[in-house]
Design a protein around this motif. Structure first.
Motif, short mmCIF file in Angstrom:
data_model
loop_
_atom_site.label_atom_id
_atom_site.label_comp_id
_atom_site.label_asym_id
_atom_site.label_seq_id
_atom_site.Cartn_x
_atom_site.Cartn_y
_atom_site.Cartn_z
N ARG A 271 74.00 -31.37 -19.96
CA ARG A 271 74.44 -30.85 -21.26
C ARG A 271 73.33 -30.12 -22.02
NH1 ARG A 271 79.44 -32.62 -21.35
NH2 ARG A 271 79.99 -34.73 -20.80
N GLU A 272 72.30 -29.70 -21.29
CA GLU A 272 71.20 -28.97 -21.92
C GLU A 272 70.67 -27.94 -20.93
OE1 GLU A 272 66.72 -29.71 -23.68
OE2 GLU A 272 67.91 -31.42 -23.09
N ILE A 273 71.11 -26.71 -21.08
CA ILE A 273 70.64 -25.64 -20.21
C ILE A 273 69.37 -25.07 -20.84
CG2 ILE A 273 71.16 -23.42 -19.16
CD1 ILE A 273 74.12 -24.15 -19.29
N VAL A 274 68.26 -25.17 -20.13
CA VAL A 274 66.99 -24.69 -20.66
C VAL A 274 66.63 -23.34 -20.05
CG1 VAL A 274 66.12 -27.01 -21.21
CG2 VAL A 274 65.67 -26.04 -18.97
N ASP A 275 65.74 -22.63 -20.73
CA ASP A 275 65.36 -21.28 -20.30
C ASP A 275 64.83 -21.25 -18.87
OD1 ASP A 275 66.12 -20.18 -22.72
OD2 ASP A 275 64.09 -20.15 -23.54
N SER A 276 64.06 -22.26 -18.48
CA SER A 276 63.50 -22.25 -17.13
C SER A 276 64.60 -22.30 -16.08
CB SER A 276 62.52 -23.42 -16.94
OG SER A 276 63.16 -24.65 -17.16
N GLU A 277 65.69 -23.01 -16.36
CA GLU A 277 66.81 -23.07 -15.42
C GLU A 277 67.51 -21.72 -15.34
OE1 GLU A 277 68.12 -27.75 -15.87
OE2 GLU A 277 68.80 -26.32 -17.39
N LEU A 278 67.73 -21.10 -16.48
CA LEU A 278 68.39 -19.79 -16.50
C LEU A 278 67.54 -18.73 -15.79
CD1 LEU A 278 69.78 -19.74 -20.14
CD2 LEU A 278 71.06 -20.13 -18.02
N ARG A 279 66.23 -18.75 -16.05
CA ARG A 279 65.33 -17.80 -15.38
C ARG A 279 65.35 -18.01 -13.87
NH1 ARG A 279 61.96 -18.97 -19.72
NH2 ARG A 279 60.77 -20.44 -18.46
N ARG B 38 81.40 -16.27 -1.49
CA ARG B 38 80.38 -17.26 -1.17
C ARG B 38 79.27 -17.24 -2.22
NH1 ARG B 38 80.15 -15.80 5.29
NH2 ARG B 38 82.17 -16.72 5.76
N GLU B 39 78.94 -16.03 -2.66
CA GLU B 39 77.91 -15.90 -3.69
C GLU B 39 78.34 -16.58 -4.98
OE1 GLU B 39 77.62 -12.40 -0.87
OE2 GLU B 39 79.24 -13.33 -2.00
N GLN B 40 79.59 -16.37 -5.36
CA GLN B 40 80.10 -17.02 -6.57
C GLN B 40 80.05 -18.54 -6.44
OE1 GLN B 40 83.75 -14.69 -6.27
NE2 GLN B 40 83.61 -14.30 -8.47
N ALA B 41 80.39 -19.06 -5.30
CA ALA B 41 80.37 -20.51 -5.09
C ALA B 41 78.96 -21.06 -5.27
CB ALA B 41 80.91 -20.86 -3.70
N MET B 42 77.97 -20.36 -4.74
CA MET B 42 76.59 -20.83 -4.89
C MET B 42 76.14 -20.72 -6.34
SD MET B 42 74.75 -19.66 -1.33
CE MET B 42 75.37 -17.98 -1.29
N ILE B 43 76.59 -19.68 -7.03
CA ILE B 43 76.27 -19.54 -8.46
C ILE B 43 76.91 -20.68 -9.24
CG2 ILE B 43 76.74 -18.12 -10.51
CD1 ILE B 43 76.26 -15.66 -8.60
N TYR B 44 78.15 -21.03 -8.92
CA TYR B 44 78.82 -22.15 -9.59
C TYR B 44 78.00 -23.44 -9.42
CZ TYR B 44 83.20 -19.50 -10.30
OH TYR B 44 84.15 -18.61 -10.69
N ALA B 45 77.48 -23.66 -8.23
CA ALA B 45 76.67 -24.88 -7.99
C ALA B 45 75.41 -24.85 -8.84
CB ALA B 45 76.33 -25.01 -6.51
N MET B 46 74.76 -23.70 -8.92
CA MET B 46 73.53 -23.61 -9.71
C MET B 46 73.80 -23.76 -11.20
SD MET B 46 71.23 -20.70 -7.80
CE MET B 46 72.45 -19.39 -7.91
N VAL B 47 74.83 -23.10 -11.69
CA VAL B 47 75.18 -23.18 -13.12
C VAL B 47 75.60 -24.60 -13.48
CG1 VAL B 47 76.84 -22.41 -14.86
CG2 VAL B 47 75.74 -20.73 -13.34
N LEU C 178 76.33 -11.86 -13.23
CA LEU C 178 75.89 -13.25 -13.29
C LEU C 178 76.34 -13.95 -14.56
CD1 LEU C 178 74.38 -15.63 -12.08
CD2 LEU C 178 72.26 -14.66 -12.99
N VAL C 179 76.21 -13.30 -15.70
CA VAL C 179 76.62 -13.92 -16.96
C VAL C 179 78.12 -14.21 -16.94
CG1 VAL C 179 76.84 -13.58 -19.46
CG2 VAL C 179 74.72 -12.96 -18.30
#
Length: 148
Positions: A29-37, A13-22, A57-58
């Motif tokens: 097409r532009e992952i910014v630092d604020s999103e990663l943080r 379940r945790e992986q699924a939520m991470i997939y949604a966030m990523v 996470l990575v």
């Protein structure tokens, strides 16, 4: 090299939520630092991720990226998330994705479209989705205009 997950391979379940966030972070097409943080902070601090080793996470982000870059990647991610999450975590997943979308203080059209697709795939009522998104935006308001 990171192994990709197949559609028949169960993820947590945790992986699924991470997939949604990523996916939310990458959809424009532009992952910014604020999103990663924001993703990192939520995974480290929020109760839904207490059983998840945030050192992975990575790796999970890379797996998600590989799935997204394949044929029908976005639809595969949406399907994985929807089939993995039980009803009680669907709104949680949606609000986590909305948090990522507003973390840079604007929601781009691609992000808005992904939120709509996510809500539809998770069976979240549009009014509830709107309220969850508004709550996420409220949490990211700056105290002073010069903080921009």
């Amino acid at each position: 090299m990171v192994e990709t997950k197949t559609m028949t391979e169960a993820i947590s379940r945790e992986q699924a939520m991470i997939y949604a966030m990523v996916t939310m972070a990458a959809v424009d097409r532009e992952i910014v630092d604020s999103e990663l943080r924001r993703i990192g902070t939520m995974v480290r601090e929020l109760p839904p991720f207490r059983a998840f080793d945030d050192a992975k996470l990575v790796e999970e982000s890379q797996v998600c990226g590989q799935i997204m870059s394949g044929p029908g990647g976005l639809n595969k991610i949406l399907e994985i998330v929807a089939t993995t999450l039980p009803k009680h975590l669907r709104e949680t997943c949606y609000v986590l994705a909305a948090e990522v979308a507003v973390s840079d203080h604007e929601i781009r059209p691609e992000e808005r479209r992904f939120l709509q697709l996510l809500a539809n795939n998770l069976g979240i009522d549009p009014l509830i989705a709107s309220a969850l998104e508004r709550g996420a935006r409220a949490r990211h308001q700056r105290a002073r205009p010069e903080d921009a």
